[in-house]
Design a protein around this motif. Sequence first.
Motif, PDB file in Angstrom:
ATOM      1  N   ALA A   1      -3.837  -2.800   5.164  1.00  0.00           N
ATOM      2  CA  ALA A   1      -3.938  -4.134   5.746  1.00  0.00           C
ATOM      3  C   ALA A   1      -3.615  -5.203   4.710  1.00  0.00           C
ATOM      4  O   ALA A   1      -2.930  -6.199   5.000  1.00  0.00           O
ATOM      5  N   ALA A   2      -4.092  -5.018   3.478  1.00  0.00           N
ATOM      6  CA  ALA A   2      -3.802  -5.979   2.409  1.00  0.00           C
ATOM      7  C   ALA A   2      -2.308  -6.002   2.094  1.00  0.00           C
ATOM      8  O   ALA A   2      -1.721  -7.078   1.891  1.00  0.00           O
ATOM      9  N   LEU A   3      -1.681  -4.823   2.048  1.00  0.00           N
ATOM     10  CA  LEU A   3      -0.249  -4.764   1.784  1.00  0.00           C
ATOM     11  C   LEU A   3       0.539  -5.440   2.894  1.00  0.00           C
ATOM     12  O   LEU A   3       1.478  -6.202   2.631  1.00  0.00           O
ATOM     13  N   ALA A   4       0.176  -5.169   4.147  1.00  0.00           N
ATOM     14  CA  ALA A   4       0.906  -5.766   5.267  1.00  0.00           C
ATOM     15  C   ALA A   4       0.783  -7.290   5.242  1.00  0.00           C
ATOM     16  O   ALA A   4       1.769  -8.016   5.445  1.00  0.00           O
ATOM     17  N   ALA A   5      -0.424  -7.800   4.986  1.00  0.00           N
ATOM     18  CA  ALA A   5      -0.612  -9.244   4.918  1.00  0.00           C
ATOM     19  C   ALA A   5       0.175  -9.853   3.763  1.00  0.00           C
ATOM     20  O   ALA A   5       0.776 -10.933   3.883  1.00  0.00           O
ATOM     21  N   TYR A   6       0.179  -9.175   2.633  1.00  0.00           N
ATOM     22  CA  TYR A   6       0.921  -9.629   1.457  1.00  0.00           C
ATOM     23  C   TYR A   6       2.422  -9.697   1.763  1.00  0.00           C
ATOM     24  O   TYR A   6       3.103 -10.684   1.437  1.00  0.00           O
ATOM     25  N   GLU A   7       2.936  -8.655   2.378  1.00  0.00           N
ATOM     26  CA  GLU A   7       4.356  -8.611   2.686  1.00  0.00           C
ATOM     27  C   GLU A   7       4.739  -9.719   3.668  1.00  0.00           C
ATOM     28  O   GLU A   7       5.800 -10.347   3.524  1.00  0.00           O
ATOM     29  N   ARG A   8       3.894  -9.980   4.653  1.00  0.00           N
ATOM     30  CA  ARG A   8       4.167 -11.055   5.605  1.00  0.00           C
ATOM     31  C   ARG A   8       4.151 -12.415   4.923  1.00  0.00           C
ATOM     32  O   ARG A   8       5.030 -13.252   5.127  1.00  0.00           O
ATOM     33  N   THR A   9       3.143 -12.643   4.101  1.00  0.00           N
ATOM     34  CA  THR A   9       2.951 -13.958   3.492  1.00  0.00           C
ATOM     35  C   THR A   9       4.098 -14.340   2.565  1.00  0.00           C
ATOM     36  O   THR A   9       4.581 -15.472   2.581  1.00  0.00           O
ATOM     37  N   TYR A  10       4.552 -13.385   1.769  1.00  0.00           N
ATOM     38  CA  TYR A  10       5.547 -13.695   0.742  1.00  0.00           C
ATOM     39  C   TYR A  10       6.931 -13.125   1.041  1.00  0.00           C
ATOM     40  O   TYR A  10       7.816 -13.190   0.199  1.00  0.00           O
ATOM     41  N   ASP A  11       7.117 -12.559   2.235  1.00  0.00           N
ATOM     42  CA  ASP A  11       8.386 -11.933   2.610  1.00  0.00           C
ATOM     43  C   ASP A  11       8.765 -10.859   1.584  1.00  0.00           C
ATOM     44  O   ASP A  11       9.870 -10.853   1.038  1.00  0.00           O
ATOM     45  N   ILE A  12       7.837  -9.965   1.321  1.00  0.00           N
ATOM     46  CA  ILE A  12       8.035  -8.890   0.350  1.00  0.00           C
ATOM     47  C   ILE A  12       8.509  -7.635   1.088  1.00  0.00           C
ATOM     48  O   ILE A  12       7.835  -7.161   2.003  1.00  0.00           O
ATOM     49  N   PRO A  13       9.658  -7.086   0.729  1.00  0.00           N
ATOM     50  CA  PRO A  13      10.163  -5.901   1.422  1.00  0.00           C
ATOM     51  C   PRO A  13       9.431  -4.631   1.000  1.00  0.00           C
ATOM     52  O   PRO A  13       8.897  -4.536  -0.113  1.00  0.00           O
TER      53      PRO A  13
ATOM     54  N   GLY B   1       6.735  -9.651  11.095  1.00  0.00           N
ATOM     55  CA  GLY B   1       7.031 -10.496   9.943  1.00  0.00           C
ATOM     56  C   GLY B   1       7.261  -9.714   8.668  1.00  0.00           C
ATOM     57  O   GLY B   1       7.223 -10.286   7.579  1.00  0.00           O
ATOM     58  N   ARG B   2       7.522  -8.426   8.799  1.00  0.00           N
ATOM     59  CA  ARG B   2       7.729  -7.563   7.629  1.00  0.00           C
ATOM     60  C   ARG B   2       9.084  -6.867   7.729  1.00  0.00           C
ATOM     61  O   ARG B   2       9.656  -6.749   8.814  1.00  0.00           O
ATOM     62  N   ARG B   3       9.551  -6.394   6.573  1.00  0.00           N
ATOM     63  CA  ARG B   3      10.819  -5.645   6.515  1.00  0.00           C
ATOM     64  C   ARG B   3      10.580  -4.334   5.784  1.00  0.00           C
ATOM     65  O   ARG B   3      10.011  -4.315   4.692  1.00  0.00           O
ATOM     66  N   GLU B   4      11.029  -3.240   6.380  1.00  0.00           N
ATOM     67  CA  GLU B   4      10.896  -1.921   5.764  1.00  0.00           C
ATOM     68  C   GLU B   4      12.264  -1.248   5.684  1.00  0.00           C
ATOM     69  O   GLU B   4      13.041  -1.313   6.640  1.00  0.00           O
ATOM     70  N   LEU B   5      12.542  -0.624   4.558  1.00  0.00           N
ATOM     71  CA  LEU B   5      13.693   0.270   4.446  1.00  0.00           C
ATOM     72  C   LEU B   5      13.169   1.677   4.704  1.00  0.00           C
ATOM     73  O   LEU B   5      12.403   2.219   3.904  1.00  0.00           O
ATOM     74  N   VAL B   6      13.559   2.257   5.823  1.00  0.00           N
ATOM     75  CA  VAL B   6      13.019   3.529   6.288  1.00  0.00           C
ATOM     76  C   VAL B   6      13.978   4.648   5.880  1.00  0.00           C
ATOM     77  O   VAL B   6      15.155   4.638   6.260  1.00  0.00           O
ATOM     78  N   VAL B   7      13.490   5.595   5.093  1.00  0.00           N
ATOM     79  CA  VAL B   7      14.290   6.736   4.635  1.00  0.00           C
ATOM     80  C   VAL B   7      13.683   7.996   5.235  1.00  0.00           C
ATOM     81  O   VAL B   7      12.494   8.268   5.033  1.00  0.00           O
ATOM     82  N   THR B   8      14.490   8.780   5.943  1.00  0.00           N
ATOM     83  CA  THR B   8      13.948   9.939   6.662  1.00  0.00           C
ATOM     84  C   THR B   8      14.465  11.261   6.120  1.00  0.00           C
ATOM     85  O   THR B   8      14.483  12.262   6.831  1.00  0.00           O
ATOM     86  N   PHE B   9      14.904  11.301   4.860  1.00  0.00           N
ATOM     87  CA  PHE B   9      15.254  12.586   4.240  1.00  0.00           C
ATOM     88  C   PHE B   9      14.559  12.677   2.891  1.00  0.00           C
ATOM     89  O   PHE B   9      14.332  11.669   2.213  1.00  0.00           O
TER      90      PHE B   9
END
Length: 730
Positions: free
Chosen positions: A111-123, A222-230
């Motif tokens: 939850a802290a990471l998600a809020a942090y990423e939203r607040t500062y646009d951290i990928p 409000g978050r961005r994830e680079l999703v790697v599936t291998f």
Amino acid sequence: MKRTIRTTVVTVGALIAALGLPAGPAHADPVPRIDLRVLVVSDGGPSTDAIAAELAAAGTPYTTVDLTQPGRTVIDAGFLADTVDSRPRAKFQAVVLPDDNPFPAGSAEMAALAAYERTYDIPQVDAYTYARPEAGLQYPVDGGYAGSLDGRQAQVTAAGRSGPFGYLDGAVPFEDNDPSVGESWAYLSRPAAGADFTPYVEAAIPGRTATGTLVGEYRHDGRRELVVTFVYNRYQQQFRLLARGIVEWMTGGVHLGASRNYFSVHVDDVFAADDRWNSTLDCTPGDVDCTDPNATPDPIRMTAADVDHAAAWQNSKDFTLDFAYNGAGSVDHREDNGGRDPLADRLIARRGEFRWINHTYSHPFLGCVQDISVVPWKCATDTDGSIRWTSRNDISDEIAVNRVWGQIAGLPLVNDELVTGEHSGMKVLPQQPQDNPHLAPALGDNGIAWLGSDNSREPAQRRVGPATTVPRHPMNVFYNAGRAAEQVDEYNWIYTSRAQGGSGICEDNPGTTTCLPAPLDTATGYAGHIVPLETRIALGHALSNDPKPHFIHQSNLAEDRIAYPVLDGVLDGYRALFTDDTPLVNPRMRDIGAELKRRGDWRAALGAGQVTAYRVGTTVSVDAPSGLAVTATLPAGSTLRGAAFGQAYAGAVSGWTASGSTPLVFTLPASAAPVADAATGRAKVTRPAPRTRVPAGVTDPRTRVPAGVTLPQARVPAGVTDPVGHSADG
């Protein structure tokens, strides 16, 4: 001295208490400071390790939180952000997780990471995750695929090529180095219904005409994830091809450190001859360990036609070889042939087409005096038991006479470079555990600043008196082979068991990965086994931001010219994978040495906490000890003190610049400004992530390497001496 920045942790307000959006109009909030450091949250798996290794090699600062360690740091609001001089500070510019959510359900840390990423646009990078709606993807059981991708080829999509993977021509081949071993595992699927997901790398779903994503960007909440599936490790080619894009995506192309792809090749013993491997004796007559009284040396030496071929090959590849030369080789040949030496005449006539390195005049062993009455040889001693060393004068003469010979021949020399014969003078285990004490003074006598060393013995750069070493990768193309069949015969002897007529080195060192289950066919083994393996190893170095040169010998450019298939494999293979703005860099020895030294100084400063760097809008500030060379990668068009910064590479600019008494201040182009919501000044919030659970009966294996899948680590395991270092005579 480094300046101290006063830091005050703010404990009031929604920003730190919950990392939510601040009250009041957006224009009242100062633009946040984003520190140029990456947070890597590891589960001990190979994928997060691979990304951390990529950051380390580039010189990009990162902090690791290992979830497997007791007493580890707890990730909370105070760990992630604070306030500095009344400005909100995000302590990390990106977050790398083992998967999309490695924490227990309802985790306060997530939850802290998600809020942090939203607040500062951290990928956020999901290093290896199961394809599931929480990651923006359908489950692979819904028309997708879960299984091996060994030997298959993925493709960068149009969005990937116009985005973070634009340095690739398109193809991303997956290795299949051993058909009996599973080396890769992947989940292929399509974006989930309603998900804001952009595929960057895709592969065909086996048995279907459809493709599934391997790497893509998922935007939600409000978050961005680079999703790697291998799954991957740091050494596999598929990761090496994509690593640059992963880092550029997570940092927005703004980070400390830099990465390039390098390939340089030294050709030792030019003008001299190399003794040939004897397939009957299983040794090389003329070598100190080949003591058969009937052994007669059989020299291999280039011809004038080989010089013309080398020059034409260079021109066709836009590549330059470095010739490490021994002038006595020509002098001796002329003495034995009535003053004639067509090879030397042609080399001197075409001298400007190659780079040249002093390799000593007659290629003697410059360490201890060798006692060859025993096998293996040992250092000779005086009556008092002290080691007998080659003298300072003898070492100095070998360097100076060869230099003068080269100057008379008109060779375009760089006089501060030296490679001694067999890298001698430096320690050689087990016989000579220390440098010849006369080596360093002799190097000083001759102004040597860069000294070639054997990377298989000493991979770390070090000082030898006034000189700094340049570790060189030995290629498994042997100095005593001019023909493919004799190369295979020696290869068989080294890497097969004693019962098969081999040396037994693999029985003594079972972790050596070049071992053979059975001898290779001498007619087909070189092209069929050795060339592909050596190509893969050398290309792996080139793709790893490793500037260290490789070395072969003049014998490999003679007779069957066995070096060229490997070199062609590296150069042609590389150019088939990368765009023209991402070329192989081909530096000479002293430039490689300087690059390695700058990197060492930079790593030391980072490790000592002497570098502070952050971004505020389109301004990047770097505070470092005065005189330290600072390295950064920035978007094209970035400036430093009003002048263009860096050199163009892979769609960005990067380089080194010396720090001064005040912080370095870079200005990014307007196109690099963060995209914010006009009303709030914060990153735009997109639709929420789907909350679908894993269907009944479907196991979510996203954090595990499946049973039966082996991820090869390094060619030569830690603690095992690479036999190449012994057979590849310097």
